[in-house]
Design a protein around this motif. Structure first.
Motif, mmCIF file in Angstrom:
data_model
loop_
_atom_site.group_PDB
_atom_site.id
_atom_site.type_symbol
_atom_site.label_atom_id
_atom_site.label_comp_id
_atom_site.label_asym_id
_atom_site.label_seq_id
_atom_site.Cartn_x
_atom_site.Cartn_y
_atom_site.Cartn_z
ATOM 1 N N GLU A 102 -56.762 -36.467 58.175
ATOM 2 C CA GLU A 102 -56.932 -37.631 59.037
ATOM 3 C C GLU A 102 -58.337 -37.657 59.648
ATOM 4 O O GLU A 102 -58.997 -38.700 59.667
ATOM 5 C CB GLU A 102 -55.874 -37.580 60.144
ATOM 6 N N VAL A 103 -58.801 -36.508 60.125
ATOM 7 C CA VAL A 103 -60.136 -36.430 60.736
ATOM 8 C C VAL A 103 -61.219 -36.685 59.685
ATOM 9 O O VAL A 103 -62.177 -37.424 59.924
ATOM 10 C CB VAL A 103 -60.353 -35.069 61.437
ATOM 11 N N VAL A 104 -61.064 -36.108 58.502
ATOM 12 C CA VAL A 104 -62.042 -36.329 57.434
ATOM 13 C C VAL A 104 -62.098 -37.815 57.073
ATOM 14 O O VAL A 104 -63.180 -38.395 56.952
ATOM 15 C CB VAL A 104 -61.726 -35.460 56.189
ATOM 16 N N VAL A 105 -60.941 -38.439 56.926
ATOM 17 C CA VAL A 105 -60.896 -39.866 56.585
ATOM 18 C C VAL A 105 -61.585 -40.691 57.663
ATOM 19 O O VAL A 105 -62.384 -41.591 57.358
ATOM 20 C CB VAL A 105 -59.434 -40.330 56.378
ATOM 21 N N GLU A 106 -61.303 -40.408 58.924
ATOM 22 C CA GLU A 106 -61.919 -41.164 60.024
ATOM 23 C C GLU A 106 -63.439 -41.025 60.022
ATOM 24 O O GLU A 106 -64.162 -42.008 60.225
ATOM 25 C CB GLU A 106 -61.356 -40.695 61.365
ATOM 26 N N GLN A 107 -63.936 -39.822 59.792
ATOM 27 C CA GLN A 107 -65.383 -39.605 59.815
ATOM 28 C C GLN A 107 -66.057 -40.244 58.604
ATOM 29 O O GLN A 107 -67.148 -40.804 58.720
ATOM 30 C CB GLN A 107 -65.703 -38.110 59.895
ATOM 31 N N VAL A 108 -65.429 -40.169 57.445
ATOM 32 C CA VAL A 108 -65.975 -40.816 56.244
ATOM 33 C C VAL A 108 -65.992 -42.330 56.443
ATOM 34 O O VAL A 108 -66.973 -42.997 56.107
ATOM 35 C CB VAL A 108 -65.162 -40.415 54.990
ATOM 36 N N ALA A 109 -64.926 -42.864 57.011
ATOM 37 C CA ALA A 109 -64.867 -44.306 57.274
ATOM 38 C C ALA A 109 -65.997 -44.722 58.205
ATOM 39 O O ALA A 109 -66.638 -45.767 57.994
ATOM 40 C CB ALA A 109 -63.509 -44.664 57.880
ATOM 41 N N ASP A 110 -66.259 -43.905 59.218
ATOM 42 C CA ASP A 110 -67.349 -44.198 60.145
ATOM 43 C C ASP A 110 -68.694 -44.225 59.417
ATOM 44 O O ASP A 110 -69.503 -45.126 59.630
ATOM 45 C CB ASP A 110 -67.349 -43.160 61.270
ATOM 46 N N LEU A 111 -68.930 -43.249 58.556
ATOM 47 C CA LEU A 111 -70.198 -43.202 57.808
ATOM 48 C C LEU A 111 -70.351 -44.380 56.857
ATOM 49 O O LEU A 111 -71.447 -44.920 56.695
ATOM 50 C CB LEU A 111 -70.296 -41.902 57.006
ATOM 51 N N LEU A 112 -69.249 -44.759 56.202
ATOM 52 C CA LEU A 112 -69.317 -45.825 55.205
ATOM 53 C C LEU A 112 -69.176 -47.223 55.812
ATOM 54 O O LEU A 112 -69.311 -48.218 55.102
ATOM 55 C CB LEU A 112 -68.235 -45.616 54.137
ATOM 56 N N GLY A 113 -68.882 -47.274 57.112
ATOM 57 C CA GLY A 113 -68.709 -48.564 57.765
ATOM 58 C C GLY A 113 -67.441 -49.280 57.331
ATOM 59 O O GLY A 113 -67.418 -50.512 57.247
ATOM 60 N N LEU A 114 -66.406 -48.507 57.047
ATOM 61 C CA LEU A 114 -65.132 -49.051 56.598
ATOM 62 C C LEU A 114 -64.025 -48.656 57.565
ATOM 63 O O LEU A 114 -64.232 -47.834 58.451
ATOM 64 C CB LEU A 114 -64.793 -48.508 55.197
ATOM 65 N N THR A 115 -62.849 -49.204 57.356
ATOM 66 C CA THR A 115 -61.699 -48.774 58.146
ATOM 67 C C THR A 115 -61.087 -47.547 57.477
ATOM 68 O O THR A 115 -61.213 -47.386 56.247
ATOM 69 C CB THR A 115 -60.621 -49.874 58.234
ATOM 70 N N PRO A 116 -60.429 -46.679 58.238
ATOM 71 C CA PRO A 116 -59.776 -45.517 57.630
ATOM 72 C C PRO A 116 -58.750 -45.910 56.560
ATOM 73 O O PRO A 116 -58.603 -45.223 55.555
ATOM 74 C CB PRO A 116 -59.104 -44.825 58.812
ATOM 75 N N GLU A 117 -58.069 -47.044 56.745
ATOM 76 C CA GLU A 117 -57.083 -47.501 55.774
ATOM 77 C C GLU A 117 -57.729 -47.888 54.445
ATOM 78 O O GLU A 117 -57.110 -47.795 53.393
ATOM 79 C CB GLU A 117 -56.290 -48.690 56.329
ATOM 80 N N THR A 118 -58.982 -48.323 54.488
ATOM 81 C CA THR A 118 -59.708 -48.651 53.260
ATOM 82 C C THR A 118 -60.110 -47.372 52.536
ATOM 83 O O THR A 118 -60.034 -47.292 51.309
ATOM 84 C CB THR A 118 -60.969 -49.494 53.577
ATOM 85 N N VAL A 119 -60.533 -46.372 53.284
ATOM 86 C CA VAL A 119 -60.945 -45.090 52.700
ATOM 87 C C VAL A 119 -59.752 -44.396 52.048
ATOM 88 O O VAL A 119 -59.846 -43.879 50.942
ATOM 89 C CB VAL A 119 -61.614 -44.180 53.748
ATOM 90 N N ASP A 120 -58.616 -44.386 52.742
ATOM 91 C CA ASP A 120 -57.388 -43.780 52.215
ATOM 92 C C ASP A 120 -56.220 -44.683 52.601
ATOM 93 O O ASP A 120 -55.838 -44.736 53.764
ATOM 94 C CB ASP A 120 -57.176 -42.381 52.799
ATOM 95 N N PRO A 121 -55.673 -45.408 51.619
ATOM 96 C CA PRO A 121 -54.582 -46.332 51.911
ATOM 97 C C PRO A 121 -53.369 -45.664 52.565
ATOM 98 O O PRO A 121 -52.572 -46.324 53.218
ATOM 99 C CB PRO A 121 -54.208 -46.908 50.549
ATOM 100 N N ARG A 122 -53.227 -44.362 52.414
ATOM 101 C CA ARG A 122 -52.090 -43.648 53.029
ATOM 102 C C ARG A 122 -52.424 -43.142 54.436
ATOM 103 O O ARG A 122 -51.643 -42.418 55.031
ATOM 104 C CB ARG A 122 -51.661 -42.482 52.143
ATOM 105 N N TYR A 123 -53.563 -43.518 54.978
ATOM 106 C CA TYR A 123 -53.972 -43.076 56.308
ATOM 107 C C TYR A 123 -52.945 -43.515 57.334
ATOM 108 O O TYR A 123 -52.495 -44.654 57.352
ATOM 109 C CB TYR A 123 -55.338 -43.660 56.667
ATOM 110 N N GLY A 124 -52.570 -42.603 58.216
ATOM 111 C CA GLY A 124 -51.636 -42.906 59.279
ATOM 112 C C GLY A 124 -50.177 -42.773 58.898
ATOM 113 O O GLY A 124 -49.304 -42.842 59.760
ATOM 114 N N GLU A 125 -49.887 -42.574 57.627
ATOM 115 C CA GLU A 125 -48.503 -42.367 57.214
ATOM 116 C C GLU A 125 -48.120 -40.924 57.471
ATOM 117 O O GLU A 125 -48.911 -40.009 57.285
ATOM 118 C CB GLU A 125 -48.326 -42.671 55.729
ATOM 119 N N ASP A 126 -46.896 -40.707 57.899
ATOM 120 C CA ASP A 126 -46.414 -39.325 58.145
ATOM 121 C C ASP A 126 -45.875 -38.686 56.921
ATOM 122 O O ASP A 126 -45.482 -39.169 55.993
ATOM 123 C CB ASP A 126 -45.365 -39.320 59.242
#
Length: 126
Positions: A102-126
């Protein structure tokens, strides 16, 4: 008799820091299949965030779990994951692996200027 409890090739011999770095690497490899440009980003693991006298940007009363630094001055972009804060907030290996991803996805999204859900469609799923 003195010596290691287990031979080096056995997972028991891996330190907590090495095991954590493996979790970060697994997460990065998972994302690189979808985002090949991540090969140009350095992913680092630090034990704790640095405090340079005052709280850094974005710090209020919480300790960050990770951070991202854009590329510049001849150095590549960096994503940093802070091991101890993540370990403290997770119980067990599976929960830690999910939080690291989750942290990696959030940081990559920040660098790429995207939402975490775009970086990993399963972001936030348990």
């Amino acid at each position: 008799m003195r010596g290691p409890i287990a031979p080096p090739q056995v997972p028991l011999a891996a330190s907590r820091a090495e095991t954590f770095a493996d979790l970060v690497q697994d997460s990065v490899e998972r994302l690189e299949r979808r985002w090949p440009q991540l090969a140009d980003i350095d992913f680092l693991v630090l034990d704790v965030p640095r405090l340079d006298g005052a709280a850094g940007p974005g710090w209020d009363e919480t300790v960050p779990l990770g951070g991202a630094v854009t590329a510049g001055d001849g150095r590549p972009a960096r994503v940093v994951i802070y091991r101890r804060p993540v370990e403290i907030r997770s119980k067990g290996r599976d929960e830690r692996a999910a939080l690291v991803h989750e942290v990696v996805v959030e940081q990559v999204a920040d660098l790429l200027g995207l939402t975490p859900e775009t970086v990993d469609p399963r972001y936030g799923e348990d």
